[in-house]
Design a protein around this motif. Structure first.
Motif, PDB file in Angstrom:
ATOM      1  N   PHE A  76       0.870  -1.184   0.000  1.00 24.60           N
ATOM      2  CA  PHE A  76       0.000   0.000   0.000  1.00 24.60           C
ATOM      3  C   PHE A  76       0.899   1.223   0.000  1.00 24.60           C
ATOM      4  CE2 PHE A  76       0.272  -1.515   4.445  1.00 24.60           C
ATOM      5  CZ  PHE A  76       0.750  -0.397   5.114  1.00 24.60           C
ATOM      6  N   ASP A  77       0.330   2.367  -0.367  1.00 23.45           N
ATOM      7  CA  ASP A  77       1.124   3.589  -0.498  1.00 23.45           C
ATOM      8  C   ASP A  77       1.312   4.259   0.849  1.00 23.45           C
ATOM      9  OD1 ASP A  77       1.277   3.234  -3.228  1.00 23.45           O
ATOM     10  OD2 ASP A  77      -0.573   4.354  -3.602  1.00 23.45           O
ATOM     11  N   LEU A  78       2.525   4.750   1.080  1.00 27.17           N
ATOM     12  CA  LEU A  78       2.799   5.547   2.274  1.00 27.17           C
ATOM     13  C   LEU A  78       2.831   7.018   1.872  1.00 27.17           C
ATOM     14  CD1 LEU A  78       3.381   2.844   3.572  1.00 27.17           C
ATOM     15  CD2 LEU A  78       5.434   3.807   4.567  1.00 27.17           C
ATOM     16  N   VAL A  79       2.141   7.824   2.637  1.00 21.81           N
ATOM     17  CA  VAL A  79       2.056   9.251   2.346  1.00 21.81           C
ATOM     18  C   VAL A  79       2.621  10.014   3.544  1.00 21.81           C
ATOM     19  CG1 VAL A  79       0.469  11.165   1.846  1.00 21.81           C
ATOM     20  CG2 VAL A  79      -0.009   8.869   0.947  1.00 21.81           C
ATOM     21  N   GLU A  80       3.474  11.007   3.260  1.00 23.93           N
ATOM     22  CA  GLU A  80       4.055  11.834   4.325  1.00 23.93           C
ATOM     23  C   GLU A  80       3.402  13.218   4.258  1.00 23.93           C
ATOM     24  OE1 GLU A  80       6.417  10.913   6.515  1.00 23.93           O
ATOM     25  OE2 GLU A  80       7.176   9.013   5.673  1.00 23.93           O
ATOM     26  N   VAL A  81       2.797  13.637   5.337  1.00 22.39           N
ATOM     27  CA  VAL A  81       2.170  14.961   5.404  1.00 22.39           C
ATOM     28  C   VAL A  81       3.059  15.843   6.280  1.00 22.39           C
ATOM     29  CG1 VAL A  81       0.043  16.223   5.889  1.00 22.39           C
ATOM     30  CG2 VAL A  81      -0.067  13.766   5.343  1.00 22.39           C
ATOM     31  N   PRO A  82       3.666  16.880   5.704  1.00 21.96           N
ATOM     32  CA  PRO A  82       4.659  17.671   6.458  1.00 21.96           C
ATOM     33  C   PRO A  82       4.085  18.347   7.699  1.00 21.96           C
ATOM     34  CG  PRO A  82       4.723  18.189   4.111  1.00 21.96           C
ATOM     35  CD  PRO A  82       3.508  17.349   4.324  1.00 21.96           C
ATOM     36  N   SER A  83       4.926  18.454   8.734  1.00 28.07           N
ATOM     37  CA  SER A  83       4.570  19.221   9.931  1.00 28.07           C
ATOM     38  C   SER A  83       4.158  20.621   9.504  1.00 28.07           C
ATOM     39  CB  SER A  83       5.772  19.329  10.866  1.00 28.07           C
ATOM     40  OG  SER A  83       6.209  18.058  11.252  1.00 28.07           O
ATOM     41  N   GLY A  84       3.161  21.156  10.166  1.00 17.79           N
ATOM     42  CA  GLY A  84       2.700  22.508   9.841  1.00 17.79           C
ATOM     43  C   GLY A  84       1.556  22.526   8.834  1.00 17.79           C
ATOM     44  N   THR A  85       1.292  21.371   8.185  1.00 15.38           N
ATOM     45  CA  THR A  85       0.180  21.314   7.224  1.00 15.38           C
ATOM     46  C   THR A  85      -1.138  21.491   7.972  1.00 15.38           C
ATOM     47  OG1 THR A  85       1.428  19.749   5.873  1.00 15.38           O
ATOM     48  CG2 THR A  85      -0.940  19.907   5.448  1.00 15.38           C
ATOM     49  N   VAL A  86      -1.950  22.396   7.459  1.00 14.94           N
ATOM     50  CA  VAL A  86      -3.240  22.652   8.096  1.00 14.94           C
ATOM     51  C   VAL A  86      -4.265  21.658   7.555  1.00 14.94           C
ATOM     52  CG1 VAL A  86      -5.105  24.340   8.357  1.00 14.94           C
ATOM     53  CG2 VAL A  86      -2.711  25.076   8.515  1.00 14.94           C
ATOM     54  N   CYS A  87      -4.946  20.968   8.462  1.00 13.57           N
ATOM     55  CA  CYS A  87      -6.007  20.032   8.097  1.00 13.57           C
ATOM     56  C   CYS A  87      -7.269  20.494   8.821  1.00 13.57           C
ATOM     57  CB  CYS A  87      -5.655  18.619   8.532  1.00 13.57           C
ATOM     58  SG  CYS A  87      -4.062  18.072   7.922  1.00 13.57           S
ATOM     59  N   TYR A  88      -8.091  21.273   8.110  1.00 15.70           N
ATOM     60  CA  TYR A  88      -9.267  21.896   8.744  1.00 15.70           C
ATOM     61  C   TYR A  88      -8.807  22.708   9.955  1.00 15.70           C
ATOM     62  CZ  TYR A  88     -11.252  18.425   5.642  1.00 15.70           C
ATOM     63  OH  TYR A  88     -11.523  17.666   4.537  1.00 15.70           O
ATOM     64  N   ASP A  89      -9.314  22.385  11.152  1.00 12.75           N
ATOM     65  CA  ASP A  89      -8.978  23.197  12.322  1.00 12.75           C
ATOM     66  C   ASP A  89      -7.705  22.701  13.018  1.00 12.75           C
ATOM     67  OD1 ASP A  89      -9.719  25.451  13.774  1.00 12.75           O
ATOM     68  OD2 ASP A  89     -10.677  24.255  15.351  1.00 12.75           O
ATOM     69  N   TRP A  90      -7.057  21.697  12.440  1.00 20.11           N
ATOM     70  CA  TRP A  90      -5.899  21.086  13.081  1.00 20.11           C
ATOM     71  C   TRP A  90      -4.646  21.350  12.240  1.00 20.11           C
ATOM     72  CZ3 TRP A  90      -6.485  17.011  17.097  1.00 20.11           C
ATOM     73  CH2 TRP A  90      -7.799  16.949  17.597  1.00 20.11           C
TER      74      TRP A  90
END
Ligand code: ZN
Length: 459
Positions: free
Chosen positions: A49-63
């Motif tokens: 399966f694919d691994l995805v890296e979401v960088p620190s500081g990325t805004v996800c809605y209110d988080w």
């Protein structure tokens, strides 16, 4: 005899589950970091399966994705340097996401940073401080009571909190129906077995098994740290998530206690119904929990703008067992056999999703003659007929043999499928009404389709 849609080698699956549980249990996982990454990589070796890296500081809605957390070492030692509380002995001794700290403290200065469970004095509690910069240690209450109140202690929290990434995994299995179901699990707890290592292991084996055959529906597999990982996934895939028909969050699946089912927020969705029918067909006792906003990532997938019905089949549900979130939720508490028993239920529920559809009779008035088409079955032995004829409407009307192969009267199945072939009553509903196994109804429908007596409706 009706064959199951999924027929894995159960012994091999159990051995695989056992091996994965043992290999992955020691890793120090969190909502970010190398322990999480290593866990996902190891699982992706079982089936890709694919691994995805979401960088620190990325805004996800209110988080916002926090800084990445990694641990080199952490301990509390006495004045002679002897480690009294040691991350190397158990990674849950360290409060997860503790910020770096080094110093010499009196007992009174140290005590506010210590967490114990007086009611379970031999267990180390599991604590986190994801979104509040702090440090702390967890220890058994017995250990705590042995600490010298007059001594000073050397505290080392050799961790890093630095810009990095949150890692999640995903896979999409294609289907042909246009409907897509979610199979999600969370992965973020360190050395804790039922909650939650059991979920990621089951999820991986489920992905491997579903991948072995063509499927009618599509299945979206997501493995992510709880809450923040699910939010990151939804933020990056909002349109796809919105289009989901329903799904499951697999968690706490390998305990020694009862099977459980946490309902979707609808309570009577197709997801709820296939699970109930699965338990009913097997004659299995289980606890049904109503939907609750406390729980796991079903809350994210079911929020007002999405409203995806998501249920959870479990074995020793989170919150319900005394070892929950403690060091006693370990490999002695769970078993690969229990995990595979729960996996079987997921596969049976998914089989029902695959087989559930509506049919329309091509002879809506004037019942077709089955015999001249070779469809009038040579009915089985007396036992089956007795089961069939003595069952009240809606009760079980079949025999479960040792291999869990379900069967009832074949003629009954053909007649009920034809009877409800009004283009609106799905096989799931026919199974609920008649007490015949959905798998057998599906097989009857296939025969009637091949005999030119039915047409499938919709997808
Ligand atoms: Zn948990």
């Amino acid at each position: 005899m009706t064959e199951p849609l999924f027929q894995p080698d159960w012994a091999a699956l159990t051995a695989r589950a056992d091996e994965l549980l043992r290999r992955l249990f020691p890793l120090c996982r969190s909502i970010t970091g190398d322990g999480l990454r290593q866990t996902l990589r190891a699982l992706a070796e079982v089936t890709p399966f694919d691994l995805v890296e979401v960088p620190s500081g990325t805004v996800c809605y209110d988080w916002t994705i926090p800084d990445e957390w990694n641990v080199r070492d952490a301990y509390v030692a006495d004045s002679s340097g002897r480690r009294l509380i040691d991350f190397r002995a158990s990674n849950i001794h360290l409060v997860n996401y503790s910020c770096p700290f080094e110093g010499t403290l009196t007992f009174d200065e140290l005590a506010p940073h210590l967490h114990t469970l007086p009611d379970l004095p031999t267990a180390i509690p599991y604590r986190t401080t994801y979104y509040h910069r702090a440090w702390g240690f967890c220890l058994t209450h017995e250990q705590f009571q042995r600490l010298d109140r007059q001594a000073t202690y050397r505290v080392v929290v050799d961790t890093t909190l630095a810009p990095g990434a949150l890692t999640y995994g995903e896979a999409l299995l294609p289907g042909v129906s246009g409907r897509e179901y979610l199979l999600s699990t969370y992965v973020c707890h360190p050395s804790l077995a039922n909650d939650n290592l059991s979920g990621p292991v089951l999820w991986t084996l489920l992905l491997a098994e579903l991948r072995r055959r063509p499927l009618r529906h599509a299945y979206r597999f997501v493995i992510a740290p709880e809450t923040i990982g699910a939010l990151a996934y939804i933020a990056r895939n909002e349109a796809a998530v919105r289009a989901l028909t329903g799904g499951f969050v697999a968690t706490t699946v390998a305990g020694p206690g009862k099977f459980g089912y946490k309902q979707t927020f609808r309570g009577d969705d197709v997801i709820d119904r296939v699970v109930r029918l699965t338990f009913r067909e097997l004659g299995l006792d289980y606890i049904e929990y109503p939907f609750d906003v406390n729980g796991s990532d079903e809350r994210q997938y079911s929020q007002p703008g999405l409203r995806i019905p998501v249920g959870t089949i479990c074995k020793d549900k989170y919150y319900e067992y005394p070892y929950y979130h403690t060091s006693l939720d370990n490999l002695d508490f769970i078993s690969a056999e229990n995990l595979v028993e729960t996996l079987k239920l997921y596969l049976l529920a998914i089989e029902k999703l695959e087989y559930d559809r509506c049919y329309r009779s091509l002879n809506p008035i004037g019942e077709p003659m089955l015999g001249k088409r070779g469809l009038y079955p040579k009915t089985g032995g007396a036992i089956k007929q007795k089961v069939a004829s003595s069952a009240a409407h809606g009760e079980r009307r079949y025999v479960v043999d040792e291999g869990n192969i379900l069967y009832g009267s074949e003629l009954d199945a053909l007649r009920w499928v034809l009877f409800y072939a009004d283009g609106q009553t799905s096989l799931l509903e026919v199974a609920e009404k008649t007490g015949l196994p959905l798998r057998q109804l599906h097989q009857a429908a296939e025969k009637l389709l091949a005999g030119g007596l039915l047409e499938a409706v919709g997808d």
